[in-house]
Design a protein around this motif. Structure first.
Motif, PDB file in Angstrom:
ATOM      1  N   LEU A  53      -5.511  -1.594  -2.236  1.00 33.69           N
ATOM      2  CA  LEU A  53      -4.637  -0.437  -2.141  1.00 33.69           C
ATOM      3  C   LEU A  53      -5.504   0.803  -1.982  1.00 33.69           C
ATOM      4  CD1 LEU A  53      -2.204  -1.497  -4.960  1.00 33.69           C
ATOM      5  CD2 LEU A  53      -1.848  -1.689  -2.507  1.00 33.69           C
ATOM      6  N   HIS A  54      -5.332   1.479  -0.872  1.00 37.43           N
ATOM      7  CA  HIS A  54      -6.173   2.625  -0.569  1.00 37.43           C
ATOM      8  C   HIS A  54      -5.542   3.924  -1.069  1.00 37.43           C
ATOM      9  CE1 HIS A  54      -8.488  -0.092   1.844  1.00 37.43           C
ATOM     10  NE2 HIS A  54      -7.453  -0.367   2.589  1.00 37.43           N
ATOM     11  N   GLN A  66       0.833  -1.202   0.000  1.00 38.79           N
ATOM     12  CA  GLN A  66       0.000   0.000   0.000  1.00 38.79           C
ATOM     13  C   GLN A  66       0.868   1.252   0.000  1.00 38.79           C
ATOM     14  OE1 GLN A  66      -2.330  -0.615   3.513  1.00 38.79           O
ATOM     15  NE2 GLN A  66      -4.017  -1.584   2.411  1.00 38.79           N
ATOM     16  N   ALA A  67       1.885   1.254   0.853  1.00 37.22           N
ATOM     17  CA  ALA A  67       2.761   2.420   0.964  1.00 37.22           C
ATOM     18  C   ALA A  67       3.499   2.680  -0.343  1.00 37.22           C
ATOM     19  CB  ALA A  67       3.751   2.222   2.107  1.00 37.22           C
ATOM     20  N   ILE A  68       3.988   1.625  -0.974  1.00 34.69           N
ATOM     21  CA  ILE A  68       4.717   1.778  -2.245  1.00 34.69           C
ATOM     22  C   ILE A  68       3.770   2.259  -3.339  1.00 34.69           C
ATOM     23  CG2 ILE A  68       5.915   0.524  -4.079  1.00 34.69           C
ATOM     24  CD1 ILE A  68       7.142  -1.243  -1.837  1.00 34.69           C
ATOM     25  N   ALA A  69       2.609   1.634  -3.449  1.00 31.82           N
ATOM     26  CA  ALA A  69       1.656   1.981  -4.512  1.00 31.82           C
ATOM     27  C   ALA A  69       1.126   3.402  -4.369  1.00 31.82           C
ATOM     28  CB  ALA A  69       0.506   0.988  -4.516  1.00 31.82           C
ATOM     29  N   SER A  70       0.968   3.856  -3.125  1.00 33.28           N
ATOM     30  CA  SER A  70       0.424   5.203  -2.920  1.00 33.28           C
ATOM     31  C   SER A  70       1.517   6.254  -2.741  1.00 33.28           C
ATOM     32  CB  SER A  70      -0.517   5.204  -1.710  1.00 33.28           C
ATOM     33  OG  SER A  70       0.191   4.865  -0.541  1.00 33.28           O
ATOM     34  N   GLY A  71       2.788   5.838  -2.783  1.00 31.84           N
ATOM     35  CA  GLY A  71       3.895   6.790  -2.642  1.00 31.84           C
ATOM     36  C   GLY A  71       4.030   7.341  -1.239  1.00 31.84           C
ATOM     37  N   ASP A  72       3.676   6.552  -0.246  1.00 30.04           N
ATOM     38  CA  ASP A  72       3.705   6.962   1.164  1.00 30.04           C
ATOM     39  C   ASP A  72       5.125   6.824   1.727  1.00 30.04           C
ATOM     40  OD1 ASP A  72       3.273   7.467   3.830  1.00 30.04           O
ATOM     41  OD2 ASP A  72       1.682   5.984   4.080  1.00 30.04           O
ATOM     42  N   VAL A  73       5.924   7.866   1.551  1.00 31.08           N
ATOM     43  CA  VAL A  73       7.324   7.855   1.991  1.00 31.08           C
ATOM     44  C   VAL A  73       7.422   7.714   3.512  1.00 31.08           C
ATOM     45  CG1 VAL A  73       9.463   9.217   2.071  1.00 31.08           C
ATOM     46  CG2 VAL A  73       8.067   9.218   0.013  1.00 31.08           C
ATOM     47  N   ARG A  74       6.517   8.355   4.235  1.00 28.27           N
ATOM     48  CA  ARG A  74       6.586   8.346   5.713  1.00 28.27           C
ATOM     49  C   ARG A  74       6.471   6.938   6.284  1.00 28.27           C
ATOM     50  NH1 ARG A  74       2.843  12.775   8.320  1.00 28.27           N
ATOM     51  NH2 ARG A  74       4.235  12.531  10.076  1.00 28.27           N
ATOM     52  N   LYS A 105       7.198   0.848  -7.559  1.00 32.53           N
ATOM     53  CA  LYS A 105       5.802   1.268  -7.715  1.00 32.53           C
ATOM     54  C   LYS A 105       5.049   0.452  -8.769  1.00 32.53           C
ATOM     55  CE  LYS A 105       2.985   5.291  -7.321  1.00 32.53           C
ATOM     56  NZ  LYS A 105       2.966   6.642  -6.859  1.00 32.53           N
ATOM     57  N   ASP A 106       5.665   0.250  -9.920  1.00 35.90           N
ATOM     58  CA  ASP A 106       4.999  -0.520 -10.982  1.00 35.90           C
ATOM     59  C   ASP A 106       5.062  -2.016 -10.720  1.00 35.90           C
ATOM     60  OD1 ASP A 106       4.433   1.844 -12.328  1.00 35.90           O
ATOM     61  OD2 ASP A 106       6.318   1.793 -13.440  1.00 35.90           O
ATOM     62  N   LYS A 107       6.170  -2.491 -10.179  1.00 36.75           N
ATOM     63  CA  LYS A 107       6.378  -3.930  -9.975  1.00 36.75           C
ATOM     64  C   LYS A 107       5.497  -4.505  -8.877  1.00 36.75           C
ATOM     65  CE  LYS A 107      11.244  -3.625 -11.261  1.00 36.75           C
ATOM     66  NZ  LYS A 107      12.609  -3.741 -10.750  1.00 36.75           N
ATOM     67  N   ILE A 108       5.249  -3.732  -7.818  1.00 35.52           N
ATOM     68  CA  ILE A 108       4.514  -4.264  -6.660  1.00 35.52           C
ATOM     69  C   ILE A 108       3.095  -4.674  -7.049  1.00 35.52           C
ATOM     70  CG2 ILE A 108       3.564  -2.108  -5.705  1.00 35.52           C
ATOM     71  CD1 ILE A 108       5.264  -4.586  -3.454  1.00 35.52           C
ATOM     72  N   LEU A 109       2.478  -3.915  -7.927  1.00 35.85           N
ATOM     73  CA  LEU A 109       1.113  -4.236  -8.346  1.00 35.85           C
ATOM     74  C   LEU A 109       1.074  -5.499  -9.196  1.00 35.85           C
ATOM     75  CD1 LEU A 109      -0.197  -0.657  -9.157  1.00 35.85           C
ATOM     76  CD2 LEU A 109      -0.644  -2.018  -7.122  1.00 35.85           C
ATOM     77  N   GLN A 110       2.089  -5.696 -10.045  1.00 34.90           N
ATOM     78  CA  GLN A 110       2.144  -6.889 -10.881  1.00 34.90           C
ATOM     79  C   GLN A 110       2.353  -8.140 -10.042  1.00 34.90           C
ATOM     80  OE1 GLN A 110       5.334  -5.985 -13.539  1.00 34.90           O
ATOM     81  NE2 GLN A 110       4.123  -4.606 -14.801  1.00 34.90           N
ATOM     82  N   VAL A 111       3.265  -8.073  -9.094  1.00 35.55           N
ATOM     83  CA  VAL A 111       3.595  -9.234  -8.266  1.00 35.55           C
ATOM     84  C   VAL A 111       2.423  -9.634  -7.380  1.00 35.55           C
ATOM     85  CG1 VAL A 111       5.019  -9.988  -6.323  1.00 35.55           C
ATOM     86  CG2 VAL A 111       6.075  -8.930  -8.300  1.00 35.55           C
ATOM     87  N   VAL A 124      12.900   3.075  -2.836  1.00 33.18           N
ATOM     88  CA  VAL A 124      12.031   1.897  -2.801  1.00 33.18           C
ATOM     89  C   VAL A 124      10.757   2.158  -3.585  1.00 33.18           C
ATOM     90  CG1 VAL A 124      10.561   0.490  -1.281  1.00 33.18           C
ATOM     91  CG2 VAL A 124      12.923   0.932  -0.631  1.00 33.18           C
ATOM     92  N   ILE A 125      10.138   3.311  -3.344  1.00 29.78           N
ATOM     93  CA  ILE A 125       8.892   3.645  -4.028  1.00 29.78           C
ATOM     94  C   ILE A 125       9.123   3.804  -5.526  1.00 29.78           C
ATOM     95  CG2 ILE A 125       7.140   5.463  -4.283  1.00 29.78           C
ATOM     96  CD1 ILE A 125       7.379   5.801  -1.182  1.00 29.78           C
ATOM     97  N   LEU A 126      10.170   4.523  -5.890  1.00 30.04           N
ATOM     98  CA  LEU A 126      10.465   4.758  -7.304  1.00 30.04           C
ATOM     99  C   LEU A 126      10.740   3.452  -8.051  1.00 30.04           C
ATOM    100  CD1 LEU A 126      10.954   6.991  -9.446  1.00 30.04           C
ATOM    101  CD2 LEU A 126      13.375   6.879  -8.826  1.00 30.04           C
TER     102      LEU A 126
END
Length: 193
Positions: free
Chosen positions: A142-143, A99-107, A128-134, A123-125
């Protein structure tokens, strides 16, 4: 490579387990997430990832395939080693990391010990695309579209609650009521915290 182990649980610790498979005891490193899912019975099955280096061979175990996939993705990020990836999976659930990676939640990513702002952004950069595929086949909601979640978390943090605790409660509320308003999230979280 060893993809999974199934056998008798000989020893269970917070950071590792020993599994007897046909008379051979395998020392397997685990996250706190996996530790919490391991049943107290004798038989156990873990999905594994083996890391072979010049100076060491390490075997990591996971109760869920999705956790193993997140672990492998984290290892693909420059500057994230096996110990840091395991710490991330001990601090946050695989779903929370996704969720954090997909939404770009750095904190959220930065809240893990050993990861700074630059590491969290990397990590996010990178993922971001790979996490959704896996995690496509997994039941992970993902909220990222729910900005109320972020507002509720910020408000709860301002009130003095730890972000990790607040996230668990807010995500639990969102799982049952995906369209909950910010006010409803905050009130529901305050009742549970």
């Amino acid at each position: 490579m060893i993809a999974q182990l199934q056998g008798k649980l000989v020893e269970k610790n917070l950071t590792d387990v020993v599994i007897d498979c046909g008379g051979v005891g395998y020392f397997v490193e685990i996250s706190l997430h996996t530790y919490s899912l391991i049943p107290d019975g004798e038989l156990i099955k873990l999905f594994t990832f083996m890391q072979v280096r010049e100076d060491s061979q390490r075997l990591f175990g996971f109760m869920e395939k999705s956790e193993r996939e997140v672990f492998k993705l984290l290892l693909s990020v420059s500057g994230i080693g096996a110990s840091t990836a395991r710490t991330m999976l001990s601090s946050l659930e695989p779903r929370q990391i996704a969720q954090a990676i997909a939404s770009g939640d750095v904190r959220t990513i930065q809240s893990v010990k050993g990861i700074g702002a630059k590491g969290a952004q990397r990590v996010i950069l990178d993922l971001k695309d790979k996490i959704l595929q896996v995690l496509e086949g997994e039941d992970i909601s993902l909220h990222s579209s729910n900005t109320g979640r972020d507002e509720a978390l910020s408000a709860l943090e301002t009130l003095g609650y730890l972000r990790k605790q607040a996230q668990k409660v807010v995500d639990k509320i969102l799982a049952s009521e995906p369209d909950a308003t910010v006010e409803k999230l905050i009130k529901g979280a305050l009742k549970q915290l």
